[in-house]
Design an enzyme around this catalytic site. Structure first.
Site, PDB file in Angstrom:
ATOM      1  N   ASP A   1     118.408  32.739  81.685  1.00  0.00           N
ATOM      2  CA  ASP A   1     119.005  34.020  82.066  1.00  0.00           C
ATOM      3  C   ASP A   1     117.935  35.112  82.027  1.00  0.00           C
ATOM      4  O   ASP A   1     116.966  35.006  81.270  1.00  0.00           O
ATOM      5  CB  ASP A   1     120.163  34.398  81.127  1.00  0.00           C
ATOM      6  CG  ASP A   1     121.238  35.201  81.849  1.00  0.00           C
ATOM      7  OD1 ASP A   1     122.335  34.653  82.091  1.00  0.00           O
ATOM      8  OD2 ASP A   1     120.971  36.373  82.198  1.00  0.00           O
TER       9      ASP A   1
ATOM     10  N   SER B   1     133.133  41.892 101.013  1.00  0.00           N
ATOM     11  CA  SER B   1     132.115  42.708 100.346  1.00  0.00           C
ATOM     12  C   SER B   1     130.761  42.047 100.544  1.00  0.00           C
ATOM     13  O   SER B   1     130.680  40.870 100.923  1.00  0.00           O
ATOM     14  CB  SER B   1     132.387  42.831  98.844  1.00  0.00           C
ATOM     15  OG  SER B   1     131.927  41.666  98.159  1.00  0.00           O
TER      16      SER B   1
ATOM     17  N   THR C   1     132.913  31.243  95.653  1.00  0.00           N
ATOM     18  CA  THR C   1     134.095  32.044  95.331  1.00  0.00           C
ATOM     19  C   THR C   1     135.148  31.884  96.416  1.00  0.00           C
ATOM     20  O   THR C   1     134.810  31.751  97.602  1.00  0.00           O
ATOM     21  CB  THR C   1     133.746  33.541  95.182  1.00  0.00           C
ATOM     22  OG1 THR C   1     134.935  34.331  95.359  1.00  0.00           O
ATOM     23  CG2 THR C   1     132.733  33.984  96.225  1.00  0.00           C
TER      24      THR C   1
ATOM     25  N   TYR D   1     128.681  41.277  98.120  1.00  0.00           N
ATOM     26  CA  TYR D   1     128.599  40.193  97.134  1.00  0.00           C
ATOM     27  C   TYR D   1     129.199  38.904  97.694  1.00  0.00           C
ATOM     28  O   TYR D   1     128.568  37.849  97.678  1.00  0.00           O
ATOM     29  CB  TYR D   1     129.320  40.577  95.828  1.00  0.00           C
ATOM     30  CG  TYR D   1     129.767  39.365  95.059  1.00  0.00           C
ATOM     31  CD1 TYR D   1     128.829  38.502  94.498  1.00  0.00           C
ATOM     32  CD2 TYR D   1     131.114  39.032  94.956  1.00  0.00           C
ATOM     33  CE1 TYR D   1     129.230  37.352  93.834  1.00  0.00           C
ATOM     34  CE2 TYR D   1     131.520  37.890  94.293  1.00  0.00           C
ATOM     35  CZ  TYR D   1     130.575  37.046  93.740  1.00  0.00           C
ATOM     36  OH  TYR D   1     130.979  35.907  93.104  1.00  0.00           O
ATOM     37  N   HIS D   2     130.435  38.988  98.180  1.00  0.00           N
ATOM     38  CA  HIS D   2     131.081  37.778  98.698  1.00  0.00           C
ATOM     39  C   HIS D   2     130.323  37.222  99.909  1.00  0.00           C
ATOM     40  O   HIS D   2     130.275  36.013 100.120  1.00  0.00           O
ATOM     41  CB  HIS D   2     132.537  38.076  99.079  1.00  0.00           C
ATOM     42  CG  HIS D   2     133.423  38.373  97.900  1.00  0.00           C
ATOM     43  ND1 HIS D   2     133.759  39.659  97.540  1.00  0.00           N
ATOM     44  CD2 HIS D   2     134.020  37.562  96.994  1.00  0.00           C
ATOM     45  CE1 HIS D   2     134.543  39.615  96.466  1.00  0.00           C
ATOM     46  NE2 HIS D   2     134.717  38.362  96.115  1.00  0.00           N
TER      47      HIS D   2
ATOM     48  N   ARG E   1     122.885  40.971  84.260  1.00  0.00           N
ATOM     49  CA  ARG E   1     124.215  41.535  84.069  1.00  0.00           C
ATOM     50  C   ARG E   1     124.222  42.553  82.923  1.00  0.00           C
ATOM     51  O   ARG E   1     124.795  43.630  83.051  1.00  0.00           O
ATOM     52  CB  ARG E   1     125.190  40.389  83.798  1.00  0.00           C
ATOM     53  CG  ARG E   1     126.515  40.784  83.252  1.00  0.00           C
ATOM     54  CD  ARG E   1     127.573  40.823  84.310  1.00  0.00           C
ATOM     55  NE  ARG E   1     128.868  41.102  83.736  1.00  0.00           N
ATOM     56  CZ  ARG E   1     129.933  40.321  83.827  1.00  0.00           C
ATOM     57  NH1 ARG E   1     129.863  39.186  84.495  1.00  0.00           N
ATOM     58  NH2 ARG E   1     131.079  40.664  83.289  1.00  0.00           N
TER      59      ARG E   1
END
Lengths: 382, 382
Positions: free
Chosen positions: B31, B179, B144, B181-182, B35
């Site tokens: 990581d 969006s 997603t 992101y998607h 975030r």
């Protein structure tokens, strides 16, 4: 009309700039010489050298009286994009500014990464700039017929009505490409379609076939105004490679069975299509998609046409088959629609023997420049 | 099995790491705290602070005896990717390492660019690393359900057979997201599908719904091992926002008509699905796609469930409607398939009142941490 041409030094960018400025439009061209730099790094320069973009603008001004204003810089950088759009607010943007070679895009890690970032960040910045600086401008984006791949169903112009379990919706025609380059164009389409819906932008996406030809109405009589002539395995189309192989005394090399069929068009028809699209813009909030080619040929058909045309310039050519370095179907169904641009007024210039002879003669004049190991270097696509 | 978890500090990454190491696998987590850094920059930190990833690995080791090895670094950089893959050759890779917020992705130019480059370059580097270092490894990629959007036809699991003019072919199910992101997840899918065909990689792409819940078998009794609890408009799901609004004494805010329907699943079921996918891998050269959710709820239904559960903890909640900041359909058809994972053995944990009460009680314990203006800040999606 104020027209911004991105990738204005390229094979199509420069002829488009001359053509639209000759038609009375106010033209600005942008380029970062990515294509020239790559061909130098890879040692696959075109058949003849050409003046740089700033020089070509001067030569064009001297011969035609028309101004084309050049900006040299990288559209991946937002500061440069701002500079361009703050000094020139276009009514239309023609976006050619992408790394266009499929073999280069899958050559190695670095060339793949360059292709992905260059193509997506440039398109991203163009969309952002339109939203901020010229939300009513019309983007004419160059896609490729390669986005569709070779599906087993008829290819429509960009969209498909799908009925499934008795319900129907309209979607982007399924896209499934054979290289990273072609895949970045699919990713562009995804991104453009989002921003058209989100911001109400107006976009025409031209799914272009393979373009051939060097001569247009604007460059007759001055070879310094010709577009690039790529004949290498990375940047040259199969048609250009065959022309140069013929003149160099090489057999024409067919990958695999040679049944690979693609759409083709004359460079003069690219110019017509761009002008038609600009003069009949998409609506605000519309993503309009045209399939931009005039004929389809298989590789075998193309080889036969060039073999025959070569006889006119007294050249005997053999045709040879070799193992296919690309992952692609060598025999497949291919039936793509291409009526929309004709209905808008496109008058096709077909691939006649005259056109091929003209290209063979041009190549003959530059025969001494041919570097034979550029023609075939066996870059695996995978 | 040797398992590499990318985005191992995230809401799902960390619970997955504990779960797979408890099952006896050899786990490495990676990581770069993207975030955590973003939530700090945007002042939208989660409901409670958590130890960093290195500390959490130590705490987990002390409580369970299992090793989870952390690497801190950015997977966009190839040098770091090489370091990881040269020191640990995974049998399976779980890829969560993406910027996951839709509102953040369309907030402004910089957040959009970060989302595009982070998500695509990370996925690109993972594919490149698999090809170079572990071509037989199995990639479990988090997609997603938002990739599909809300089409007017039944949503199948990843693929669709299309019949058109009496001919048929199988394509990726049409994707059309709301969006950036998607859309990056769609672009990931395009890129993954290319490399599966080109290099014969094995990939499972999980089209995940909205995940809720904080408790898993591995974190009971030690709050330092809980996943993040985001309740803000950028990173919090509608379910988490409603839970926190209830406890904070706010009305539940429904965007528009509230008919927006999505698939949901319990975090325990995400862990089951990941484990099932890893233990039953895709074939070499296969892109296997599952729709990963167990129930669908409209926003109105969700508000009613939380209103009712809040009574159990003696909280009265109102429901309010407000103008929708997102460009989305507020009433639409929604019928996505989700049987494949159940057939593989998934035993769903449904959204019962007990589950909601548990989340309400957890939130009550941290009530003093709630920063009310994080819940709703009116970030326009467009």
């Amino acid at each position: 009309m104020k027209i911004l041409i991105l990738g204005g030094d390229g094979y199509l960018g420069w002829p488009t700039a001359m053509n639209l400025s000759a038609a009375g439009h106010d033209v600005v061209v942008v380029d970062n010489y990515l294509r020239r730099n790559i061909t130098q790094e890879e040692s696959v320069e075109p058949l003849y050298a050409l003046p740089n973009l700033i020089e070509r603008c001067k030569i064009w001004k001297a011969s035609s009286g028309h101004d084309v204003v050049p900006y040299i810089g990288d559209l991946q950088g937002w500061a440069f994009v701002e500079t361009v759009f703050k000094s020139f607010t276009p009514d239309a943007i023609v976006h050619y500014a992408e790394q266009p070679s499929a073999p280069y895009s899958t050559k190695d890690h670095n060339t793949a990464r360059l292709t992905l970032t260059n193509n997506l960040l440039t398109t991203f910045n163009v969309l952002q700039a339109m939203h901020m600086f010229c939300p009513n401008a019309h983007l004419v984006k160059l896609g490729t017929m390669g986005e569709y791949g070779t599906p087993n169903i008829d290819i429509e112009e960009g969209w498909l009505n799908v009925t499934h379990n008795d319900r129907t919706d309209k979607f982007l025609f399924p896209r499934q490409a054979g290289s990273l380059y072609h895949t970045t164009k699919i990713q562009d389409t995804d991104m453009i379609w989002l921003h058209v819906r989100m911001w109400g932008l107006r976009v025409t996406d031209l799914m272009q076939g393979l373009v051939y030809g060097e001569y247009t109405d604007e460059n007759q009589g001055d070879d310094r105004l010709l577009p690039h002539f790529a004949y290498d395995e990375m940047f040259g189309t199969v048609l250009n490679r065959f022309i140069v192989q013929a003149i160099a005394g090489y057999p024409l090399t067919i990958y695999g069975k040679g049944g690979q069929t693609r759409g083709f068009l004359n460079i003069k028809d690219t110019l017509q299509c761009i002008k038609l699209s600009i003069e009949n813009p998409a609506d605000q909030g519309e993503l309009r998609i045209f399939n931009q080619f005039t004929e389809t040929f298989s590789v075998n058909e193309l080889a036969a046409l060039i073999q025959s045309a070569a006889k006119v310039v007294d050249v005997d050519v053999e045709v040879q088959t070799m193992e296919n370095p690309r992952k692609e179907l060598e025999e497949h169904y291919y039936n793509p629609a291409h009526t929309d641009l004709v209905e808008m007024g496109l008058k096709p210039n077909f691939l006649t023997e005259d056109v091929l002879v003209e290209l063979l003669q041009l190549t003959l004049r530059h025969k001494d420049n041919i570097v034979q190991d550029r023609i075939f270097r066996n870059v695996k696509w995978a």
